[in-house]
Write an enzyme that holds these catalytic residues in place. Sequence first.
Site, short mmCIF file in Angstrom:
data_model
loop_
_atom_site.label_atom_id
_atom_site.label_comp_id
_atom_site.label_asym_id
_atom_site.label_seq_id
_atom_site.Cartn_x
_atom_site.Cartn_y
_atom_site.Cartn_z
N ILE A 35 16.47 14.72 43.33
CA ILE A 35 17.78 14.39 43.89
C ILE A 35 18.73 13.89 42.81
CG2 ILE A 35 17.40 11.92 44.41
CD1 ILE A 35 18.52 12.51 47.23
N GLN A 96 8.14 4.53 36.93
CA GLN A 96 7.75 5.12 38.20
C GLN A 96 8.41 4.35 39.35
OE1 GLN A 96 3.51 5.36 39.03
NE2 GLN A 96 3.82 6.69 40.80
N HIS A 102 3.49 12.55 41.12
CA HIS A 102 4.46 13.65 40.96
C HIS A 102 4.68 13.92 39.49
CE1 HIS A 102 6.76 9.88 41.17
NE2 HIS A 102 7.64 10.44 40.33
#
Length: 116
Positions: A35, A96, A102
């Site tokens: 995003i 993180q 991920h």
Amino acid sequence: MSGTDPDCLFCKIVAGQIPAEIVSETEHTVAFRDINGQAPTHVLVVPRLHAPDIASLAVVAPDVAASLLLETRRIALEAGHEAYRLVFNTGADAGQSVFHAHGHVLAGRDLSWPPG
Ligand code: DGP
């Protein structure tokens, strides 16, 4: 194999409960655009199985971790990048912010080293 966290943002994206720009889906992984993209190609590759970070995933499901790793390369190549950076921020002090494993696939611009 299953295992999700109802409070986890990326589990919700995997389940389709939160929209994301999906790039690929495999038996073990879902990939979607970050995003807050930091490069022309910036894709997050996450396991369907919830694990807080990549090393934890490798302990409980090494086949899923290997599958995720191979999917990062496939995505970079499919986007036209033989060279890419693969980042697994691990721990809050390393940046993180989402505690569902991920890999960031970053490519399409000069990537300096050392990273910030
Ligand atoms: P990290 O800081 O390494 O845990 O990376 C988490 C990334 O997740 C960060 O670059 C921004 C991205 N991100 C956070 N929330 C969302 C979201 O709702 N949708 C998408 N597509 N990406 C998100």
